[in-house]
Write a protein that holds these residues in place. Structure first.
Motif, PDB file in Angstrom:
ATOM      1  N   TYR A 208      -9.764 -25.896  19.027  1.00  0.00           N
ATOM      2  CA  TYR A 208      -9.631 -24.583  18.417  1.00  0.00           C
ATOM      3  C   TYR A 208     -10.901 -23.762  18.615  1.00  0.00           C
ATOM      4  O   TYR A 208     -12.013 -24.274  18.436  1.00  0.00           O
ATOM      5  N   ASN A 209     -10.729 -22.494  18.938  1.00  0.00           N
ATOM      6  CA  ASN A 209     -11.837 -21.541  18.884  1.00  0.00           C
ATOM      7  C   ASN A 209     -11.946 -21.016  17.462  1.00  0.00           C
ATOM      8  O   ASN A 209     -10.977 -20.463  16.920  1.00  0.00           O
ATOM      9  N   VAL A 210     -13.113 -21.193  16.850  1.00  0.00           N
ATOM     10  CA  VAL A 210     -13.336 -20.731  15.484  1.00  0.00           C
ATOM     11  C   VAL A 210     -14.299 -19.557  15.580  1.00  0.00           C
ATOM     12  O   VAL A 210     -15.515 -19.730  15.713  1.00  0.00           O
ATOM     13  N   THR A 211     -13.739 -18.373  15.523  1.00  0.00           N
ATOM     14  CA  THR A 211     -14.502 -17.171  15.839  1.00  0.00           C
ATOM     15  C   THR A 211     -13.896 -15.965  15.145  1.00  0.00           C
ATOM     16  O   THR A 211     -12.750 -16.011  14.680  1.00  0.00           O
ATOM     17  N   ASP A 212     -14.649 -14.901  15.080  1.00  0.00           N
ATOM     18  CA  ASP A 212     -14.152 -13.689  14.433  1.00  0.00           C
ATOM     19  C   ASP A 212     -13.292 -12.870  15.391  1.00  0.00           C
ATOM     20  O   ASP A 212     -13.017 -13.289  16.522  1.00  0.00           O
ATOM     21  N   ASP A 213     -12.878 -11.693  14.927  1.00  0.00           N
ATOM     22  CA  ASP A 213     -11.955 -10.862  15.700  1.00  0.00           C
ATOM     23  C   ASP A 213     -12.646  -9.915  16.672  1.00  0.00           C
ATOM     24  O   ASP A 213     -11.996  -9.378  17.568  1.00  0.00           O
ATOM     25  N   GLU A 214     -13.935  -9.678  16.468  1.00  0.00           N
ATOM     26  CA  GLU A 214     -14.566  -8.569  17.174  1.00  0.00           C
ATOM     27  C   GLU A 214     -15.902  -8.951  17.812  1.00  0.00           C
ATOM     28  O   GLU A 214     -16.944  -8.906  17.136  1.00  0.00           O
ATOM     29  N   PRO A 215     -15.900  -9.324  19.077  1.00  0.00           N
ATOM     30  CA  PRO A 215     -17.179  -9.513  19.766  1.00  0.00           C
ATOM     31  C   PRO A 215     -17.925  -8.188  19.821  1.00  0.00           C
ATOM     32  O   PRO A 215     -17.328  -7.134  20.057  1.00  0.00           O
ATOM     33  N   ALA A 216     -19.230  -8.240  19.568  1.00  0.00           N
ATOM     34  CA  ALA A 216     -19.994  -6.993  19.461  1.00  0.00           C
ATOM     35  C   ALA A 216     -21.384  -7.177  20.048  1.00  0.00           C
ATOM     36  O   ALA A 216     -21.926  -8.289  20.061  1.00  0.00           O
ATOM     37  N   PRO A 217     -21.992  -6.094  20.516  1.00  0.00           N
ATOM     38  CA  PRO A 217     -23.371  -6.171  21.014  1.00  0.00           C
ATOM     39  C   PRO A 217     -24.314  -6.587  19.885  1.00  0.00           C
ATOM     40  O   PRO A 217     -24.165  -6.130  18.745  1.00  0.00           O
ATOM     41  N   PRO A 218     -25.289  -7.417  20.173  1.00  0.00           N
ATOM     42  CA  PRO A 218     -26.187  -7.878  19.101  1.00  0.00           C
ATOM     43  C   PRO A 218     -26.953  -6.751  18.427  1.00  0.00           C
ATOM     44  O   PRO A 218     -27.188  -6.788  17.212  1.00  0.00           O
ATOM     45  N   GLN A 219     -27.338  -5.731  19.190  1.00  0.00           N
ATOM     46  CA  GLN A 219     -28.087  -4.639  18.574  1.00  0.00           C
ATOM     47  C   GLN A 219     -27.230  -3.854  17.575  1.00  0.00           C
ATOM     48  O   GLN A 219     -27.733  -3.330  16.577  1.00  0.00           O
ATOM     49  N   THR A 220     -25.919  -3.788  17.835  1.00  0.00           N
ATOM     50  CA  THR A 220     -25.022  -3.083  16.915  1.00  0.00           C
ATOM     51  C   THR A 220     -24.974  -3.777  15.562  1.00  0.00           C
ATOM     52  O   THR A 220     -24.941  -3.124  14.508  1.00  0.00           O
ATOM     53  N   VAL A 221     -24.980  -5.091  15.568  1.00  0.00           N
ATOM     54  CA  VAL A 221     -24.947  -5.851  14.314  1.00  0.00           C
ATOM     55  C   VAL A 221     -26.242  -5.648  13.536  1.00  0.00           C
ATOM     56  O   VAL A 221     -26.224  -5.464  12.311  1.00  0.00           O
TER      57      VAL A 221
END
Length: 289
Positions: A208-221
């Motif tokens: 299983y992939n255990v991950t969130d819905d939205e990959p995002a640029p690190p600077q955005t986070v």
């Protein structure tokens, strides 16, 4: 139902503390004897010392009295230390469910493409190749013994005490910018929920992939964390000139967008924190950042 955890780290401890009521006895390991003693006093769990230079003599007996086994320790120099030392004990035990916590790093670089569990693992680093080899070893044990072994490939883990807010507050984060780079993340509470769902619905050989819905640029986070808290935003730093350890730099060499559809459809997991926005907002609201 008794639980044993090899490697009571950030994810393992959160799972144990969240799901404590479902287990009769909880036993776990850490690498240092002194740490084992302090954690046992702090948590009330039976904590054993286990590592390259330590091996509590009670572990074999513990495993014989275990129903649920969670493996959260990283590979050693010769593969999985727990499996190497206790393979026969585990194989002959009544353990019915085994979960191995791995990493989405086993997929290697996918050039920013969307991937899921059907995507072939093509690890790029030695670290990820070791992880894949250990995954395969645990799955082979399951195939040989009939025990339900499941592999959980985790994205970047965050939660109380371990998140961008903490790093901003302590002044130990960089706002690194690399064009088109994205990462997935997963809140530690959603890892615990996924493990609990799998125990309720075991499937031998599952990955299983255990991950969130939205990959995002690190600077955005980081920018979002600063906006939520009012903490100073570090200046943007180009990836090529950023001061990074070799390990940290290697993470930026892999770019992918990871789907989590399988944990939703098969295990019925409804993420509490589907994106970094909900996760960081909850940390701020609970003063746990």
């Amino acid at each position: 139902m008794n639980l044993f955890v090899f490697g009571l780290g950030f994810s393992g401890r959160h799972f144990v503390e969240t799901e404590r009521a479902r287990f009769g006895t909880v036993r776990a390991t850490v690498t240092e004897p002194a740490r084992a003693e302090s954690l046992a006093a702090e948590t009330g769990f039976s904590v054993r010392a286990f590592g390259p230079e330590s091996d509590d003599s009670r572990i074999a007996q513990d495993l014989a009295d275990t129903d649920i086994l969670l493996v959260s320790a990283p590979p050693g120099q010769d593969g999985d230390t727990a499996l190497n030392r206790y393979r026969e004990t585990i194989a002959g035990s009544r353990i019915g469910w085994i979960g191995y916590l791995s990493t989405i790093g086993v997929y290697g670089d996918q050039g920013g493409a969307w991937i899921d569990e059907t995507t072939p693992a093509t690890p790029k680093s030695d670290r990820s190749r070791d992880r894949l080899a250990v995954e395969e070893a645990w799955l082979a044990l399951g195939a040989e013994t009939g025990k339900a072994v499941q592999v959980f490939r985790l994205s970047g883990i965050y939660g109380p005490g371990r998140n961008p807010i903490v790093k901003l507050r302590e002044g130990r984060t960089q706002r690194i910018v690399k064009r088109d780079q994205v990462f997935n993340r997963i809140h530690v509470a959603d890892i615990a929920a996924t493990l609990a769902a799998s125990i309720a619905r075991p499937r031998a050989g599952a990955v299983y992939n255990v991950t969130d819905d939205e990959p995002a640029p690190p600077q955005t986070v980081i920018e979002h964390a600063a906006a939520l808290t009012g903490l100073p935003l570090p200046p943007a730093v180009d990836f090529e000139t950023a001061r990074l350890s070799p390990m940290a730099r290697s993470f930026y060499g892999e770019n992918k967008r990871v789907r989590n559809r399988l944990i939703r459809e098969e295990l019925g997991v409804d993420l509490t924190y589907p994106t970094y926005r909900e996760g960081l907002a909850a940390l701020v609201a609970d003063a746990q950042g």
